[in-house]
Design an enzyme around this catalytic site. Structure first.
Site, PDB file in Angstrom:
ATOM      1  N   GLU A 108      27.776  -8.071 -26.850  1.00 49.61           N
ATOM      2  CA  GLU A 108      26.640  -8.443 -27.535  1.00 49.61           C
ATOM      3  C   GLU A 108      25.415  -7.745 -26.533  1.00 49.61           C
ATOM      4  O   GLU A 108      25.301  -8.121 -25.440  1.00 49.61           O
ATOM      5  CB  GLU A 108      26.604  -9.915 -27.676  1.00 49.61           C
ATOM      6  CG  GLU A 108      26.949 -10.371 -29.336  1.00 49.61           C
ATOM      7  CD  GLU A 108      25.922  -9.959 -30.263  1.00 49.61           C
ATOM      8  OE1 GLU A 108      25.078  -8.998 -29.904  1.00 49.61           O
ATOM      9  OE2 GLU A 108      25.642 -10.518 -31.261  1.00 49.61           O
ATOM     10  N   ASP A 109      24.212  -7.677 -27.212  1.00 50.54           N
ATOM     11  CA  ASP A 109      23.029  -7.053 -26.613  1.00 50.54           C
ATOM     12  C   ASP A 109      22.268  -8.728 -26.052  1.00 50.54           C
ATOM     13  O   ASP A 109      21.846  -8.764 -25.105  1.00 50.54           O
ATOM     14  CB  ASP A 109      22.110  -6.505 -27.482  1.00 50.54           C
ATOM     15  CG  ASP A 109      21.531  -7.057 -29.085  1.00 50.54           C
ATOM     16  OD1 ASP A 109      22.384  -7.779 -29.354  1.00 50.54           O
ATOM     17  OD2 ASP A 109      21.118  -6.383 -29.587  1.00 50.54           O
ATOM     18  N   PHE A 161      10.683 -12.441 -27.752  1.00 50.08           N
ATOM     19  CA  PHE A 161      11.103 -11.281 -28.480  1.00 50.08           C
ATOM     20  C   PHE A 161      11.035 -10.007 -27.585  1.00 50.08           C
ATOM     21  O   PHE A 161      10.039  -9.779 -26.833  1.00 50.08           O
ATOM     22  CB  PHE A 161      10.477 -11.189 -29.724  1.00 50.08           C
ATOM     23  CG  PHE A 161      11.288 -10.081 -30.428  1.00 50.08           C
ATOM     24  CD1 PHE A 161      12.385 -10.618 -31.408  1.00 50.08           C
ATOM     25  CD2 PHE A 161      11.011  -8.812 -30.554  1.00 50.08           C
ATOM     26  CE1 PHE A 161      13.181  -9.517 -31.964  1.00 50.08           C
ATOM     27  CE2 PHE A 161      11.799  -7.920 -31.262  1.00 50.08           C
ATOM     28  CZ  PHE A 161      12.844  -8.410 -32.036  1.00 50.08           C
ATOM     29  N   ARG A 174      14.590   1.219 -29.933  1.00 51.62           N
ATOM     30  CA  ARG A 174      16.086   1.179 -29.235  1.00 51.62           C
ATOM     31  C   ARG A 174      16.280   1.998 -27.963  1.00 51.62           C
ATOM     32  O   ARG A 174      16.891   1.701 -27.190  1.00 51.62           O
ATOM     33  CB  ARG A 174      16.820   1.407 -30.109  1.00 51.62           C
ATOM     34  CG  ARG A 174      17.140   0.464 -31.366  1.00 51.62           C
ATOM     35  CD  ARG A 174      18.476   0.609 -31.912  1.00 51.62           C
ATOM     36  NE  ARG A 174      18.450  -0.030 -33.381  1.00 51.62           N
ATOM     37  CZ  ARG A 174      18.793  -1.107 -33.475  1.00 51.62           C
ATOM     38  NH1 ARG A 174      19.123  -1.985 -32.293  1.00 51.62           N
ATOM     39  NH2 ARG A 174      18.908  -1.977 -34.694  1.00 51.62           N
TER      40      ARG A 174
HETATM   41  P1  XMP Z   1      21.538 -15.110 -32.744  1.00 49.29           P
HETATM   42  O1  XMP Z   1      20.540 -16.073 -32.957  1.00 49.29           O
HETATM   43  O2  XMP Z   1      22.707 -15.094 -33.927  1.00 49.29           O
HETATM   44  O3  XMP Z   1      21.000 -13.694 -32.487  1.00 49.29           O
HETATM   45  O4  XMP Z   1      22.228 -15.442 -31.416  1.00 49.29           O
HETATM   46  C1  XMP Z   1      21.911 -12.585 -32.097  1.00 49.29           C
HETATM   47  C2  XMP Z   1      21.158 -11.418 -32.760  1.00 49.29           C
HETATM   48  O5  XMP Z   1      19.692 -11.452 -33.105  1.00 49.29           O
HETATM   49  C3  XMP Z   1      19.026 -10.533 -32.530  1.00 49.29           C
HETATM   50  N1  XMP Z   1      17.872 -10.746 -31.528  1.00 49.29           N
HETATM   51  C4  XMP Z   1      17.158  -9.912 -31.162  1.00 49.29           C
HETATM   52  N2  XMP Z   1      17.022  -8.620 -31.191  1.00 49.29           N
HETATM   53  N3  XMP Z   1      15.108  -8.804 -29.594  1.00 49.29           N
HETATM   54  C5  XMP Z   1      15.979  -8.093 -30.540  1.00 49.29           C
HETATM   55  O6  XMP Z   1      15.756  -6.863 -30.516  1.00 49.29           O
HETATM   56  C6  XMP Z   1      15.146 -10.008 -29.547  1.00 49.29           C
HETATM   57  O7  XMP Z   1      14.549 -10.538 -28.830  1.00 49.29           O
HETATM   58  C7  XMP Z   1      16.209 -10.630 -30.058  1.00 49.29           C
HETATM   59  N4  XMP Z   1      16.733 -11.960 -30.352  1.00 49.29           N
HETATM   60  C8  XMP Z   1      17.777 -11.972 -30.970  1.00 49.29           C
HETATM   61  C9  XMP Z   1      20.042  -9.661 -31.891  1.00 49.29           C
HETATM   62  O8  XMP Z   1      20.506  -8.509 -32.802  1.00 49.29           O
HETATM   63  C10 XMP Z   1      21.241 -10.421 -31.759  1.00 49.29           C
HETATM   64  O9  XMP Z   1      22.546  -9.491 -31.630  1.00 49.29           O
HETATM   65 MG    MG Z   2      22.367  -7.527 -32.168  1.00 49.75          MG
END
Ligand code: XMP
Ligand code: MG
Length: 193
Positions: A108-109, A161, A174
């Site tokens: 995961e990112d 963010f 990206r």
């Molecule tokens: P959850 O809340 O399910 O979120 O843990 C996971 C997904 O939310 C996106 N995400 C972000 N994407 N900047 C982003 O570009 C952020 O600060 C951010 N915070 C959450 C992301 O796709 C991740 O897989």
């Molecule tokens: Mg993601």
């Protein structure tokens, strides 16, 4: 108006972002993570499940630092629109190879609320893998709302963010080589930006 002396400010779409984690720092941390994964998975031929789109650059860099024999599949889930999480998860690309008895590592990112992984990991267990672990580049610990954790992670970050290094703001940013964090509303930016 608050003001700040920002040096690396960029604009993505309609928001300003400031340099947060540079590429050298990311690379150094990924090298440490790769050594830990190498040690833990020696001889186990793990299967990486790379969660698109955000993880593609992280996964490409991390996997090239690994010395162990590993393979990967890409999966796509959606749970996020703009800068606030929706809590809704759906899988857009299925897993095309059997996971039974495999050692699975989800890539995961970022883990924000944890809702994405909380919904997704039980789906993986239905296929009876030997183990499931999670590697995430970033974790926002104070945003977590579910009982999920990253077994390996790069950096803990506050609830800001972020974009770059695969992460997007409404599809943009990206391809930035470093990670940038959003400049909050109300900050006074220099005229030159
Ligand atoms: P959850 O809340 O399910 O979120 O843990 C996971 C997904 O939310 C996106 N995400 C972000 N994407 N900047 C982003 O570009 C952020 O600060 C951010 N915070 C959450 C992301 O796709 C991740 O897989
Ligand atoms: Mg993601």
């Amino acid at each position: 108006m608050q003001s700040a002396n920002y040096h690396h400010i960029i604009k993505v779409h309609d928001r300003y972002f400031t340099l947060y984690i540079d590429r050298e720092t990311i690379h150094a941390r990924l090298t440490e993570m790769a050594r830990n994964i190498d040690a833990d998975y020696a001889g186990l031929n793990p299967k990486f499940l790379v969660v698109l789109n955000g993880s593609f650059i992280f996964a490409a860099d991390l996997l090239r630092l690994l010395r162990l024999d590993a393979d990967l599949s890409f999966i796509k889930l959606s749970s996020y629109a703009g800068t606030t999480t929706t809590g809704h998860v759906s899988m857009q690309l299925g897993i095309n190879e059997p996971l039974k008895d495999r050692h699975v590592i989800v890539v995961e990112d970022i883990i924000d609320t944890g809702l994405t992984l909380h919904s997704f990991v039980p789906i993986l267990w239905e296929q009876e893998p030997a183990s499931v672990k999670v590697v995430s580049l970033l974790v926002k610990p104070t945003a977590l709302r579910c009982d999920v954790r990253a077994d390996y992670h790069g950096f803990d970050i506050p609830e800001h963010f972020v974009v770059g290094y695969g992460l997007d703001y409404d599809g943009r940013g990206r391809n930035l080589e470093d990670i940038f964090r959003v400049v909050p509303d109300g900050f006074d930016l220099p005229d030159a930006v």
